[in-house]
Design a protein around this motif. Sequence first.
Motif, short mmCIF file in Angstrom:
data_model
loop_
_atom_site.label_atom_id
_atom_site.label_comp_id
_atom_site.label_asym_id
_atom_site.label_seq_id
_atom_site.Cartn_x
_atom_site.Cartn_y
_atom_site.Cartn_z
N LEU A 185 34.56 22.99 -39.16
CA LEU A 185 33.49 23.34 -38.51
C LEU A 185 33.69 24.87 -38.56
O LEU A 185 34.83 25.38 -38.23
CB LEU A 185 33.24 22.89 -37.22
N ASP A 186 32.79 25.74 -38.78
CA ASP A 186 33.00 27.11 -39.09
C ASP A 186 31.88 27.67 -37.86
O ASP A 186 30.72 27.37 -37.98
CB ASP A 186 32.38 27.72 -40.30
N GLU A 187 32.60 28.17 -36.70
CA GLU A 187 31.62 28.66 -35.51
C GLU A 187 30.79 27.79 -34.94
O GLU A 187 29.51 27.88 -35.07
CB GLU A 187 31.30 30.03 -35.85
N PRO A 188 30.94 26.67 -34.59
CA PRO A 188 30.15 25.56 -34.31
C PRO A 188 29.25 25.67 -33.09
O PRO A 188 28.21 25.24 -33.12
CB PRO A 188 30.95 24.36 -34.22
N GLN A 247 23.46 27.63 -41.62
CA GLN A 247 22.86 26.56 -42.63
C GLN A 247 21.81 26.88 -43.46
O GLN A 247 21.05 27.73 -43.17
CB GLN A 247 22.18 25.71 -41.38
N ALA A 248 21.89 26.28 -44.50
CA ALA A 248 20.92 26.35 -45.62
C ALA A 248 19.62 26.03 -45.19
O ALA A 248 19.33 25.21 -44.44
CB ALA A 248 21.34 26.07 -47.04
N ARG A 249 18.54 26.94 -45.80
CA ARG A 249 17.10 26.45 -45.42
C ARG A 249 16.78 25.42 -46.31
O ARG A 249 17.46 25.09 -47.33
CB ARG A 249 16.13 27.46 -45.88
N ARG A 250 15.95 24.23 -45.58
CA ARG A 250 15.83 23.17 -46.51
C ARG A 250 14.17 22.97 -46.55
O ARG A 250 13.51 23.31 -45.49
CB ARG A 250 16.53 22.03 -45.68
N VAL A 280 17.36 39.30 -45.85
CA VAL A 280 18.75 39.39 -45.59
C VAL A 280 19.36 37.83 -46.17
O VAL A 280 20.43 38.11 -46.74
CB VAL A 280 18.97 39.18 -44.04
N LEU A 281 18.61 36.80 -45.94
CA LEU A 281 19.16 35.45 -46.67
C LEU A 281 19.36 35.64 -48.18
O LEU A 281 20.31 34.88 -48.47
CB LEU A 281 18.52 34.21 -46.20
N SER A 288 15.02 28.12 -36.12
CA SER A 288 15.70 29.12 -35.85
C SER A 288 17.17 28.69 -36.17
O SER A 288 17.45 27.40 -36.45
CB SER A 288 15.81 29.22 -34.31
N GLY A 289 18.23 29.50 -36.17
CA GLY A 289 19.46 29.47 -36.27
C GLY A 289 20.01 28.12 -35.62
O GLY A 289 20.86 27.27 -35.86
N GLY A 290 19.73 28.29 -34.10
CA GLY A 290 20.22 27.08 -33.29
C GLY A 290 19.72 25.86 -33.65
O GLY A 290 20.47 24.85 -33.41
N GLU A 291 18.39 25.77 -34.21
CA GLU A 291 17.78 24.35 -34.29
C GLU A 291 18.42 23.78 -35.60
O GLU A 291 18.58 22.66 -35.55
CB GLU A 291 16.12 24.70 -34.62
N LEU A 292 18.46 24.81 -36.47
CA LEU A 292 19.27 24.36 -37.79
C LEU A 292 20.53 23.70 -37.53
O LEU A 292 21.13 22.57 -38.23
CB LEU A 292 19.33 25.44 -38.70
#
Length: 267
Positions: free
Chosen positions: A96-99, A29-32, A224-225, A74-78
Amino acid sequence: QVLDGKRRPSGGMVRLGSGAKPGIFTQQQARRAGRVMDAIWNQYPRFTELEVRSHLARFGYRGEEVFKDCASLSGGELARLRFAELALERPNLMFLDEPTNHLDIYMRESLTQALAAYTGTLLLVTHDRYLMQTLDCPIMYLENGSATFYQNFAALQNREAGRGAKVQETQQKAEDSAKKQGYGKEQRKRRAEVRARLKKVETEIEELGAHIVELENEINDPEVLRDHLLLRDKCDELDDTRFHQQELYEEWEKLAEEQERFENEGE
């Protein structure tokens, strides 16, 4: 991305039906900017604060968590925030990509139930075998550069004709033979092998779990992003690690069942 129009196909064309209303979930998910509640409120300004908070609570955002800065998630929260948005978008077609990546066990179970109840068209990429089995939908299995179509996950598991029945018959014969012979030399040897392998598999599962956490932290690192090639490599490594861990879980379950049979036969 090709189906969504983000990338041009290398050949042919992609055209969605006139009534298609797609919703997209990407693996990373993109940062916002802004707060968690702003992600919903900015899209639906007529919602009251209570309505926004009640909706976010369904996706694990409760109390002060709705005021969290999205940049710190975090990735899970996003991922949970994106699913909260999709629930309001009400798409009749979802990509959905690896939901289930980044989600904890509770949220993974909740998402699986929600997707099972979804009445639209669902196209997803996943390594999650539990998700495939629960949804019981057709599968295009990609392996060694080729694609094979299976009616459902059960057909994928038994992709060799008659394989399942033959394996079950062989196992039954082995069990019957073991009961007749009792605990001879071969049985004691096998029991020791199972015990040793169980311990090794448990250690490997723990090591892979630690590596998964490490990779998730690396993927969320700003440096890394910004490096798309490195990010892709890290994501691929994460997928492979999760897939290998799932295979070890399945092996562990079979070994545990075998060990339990040995113990029951020895009583």
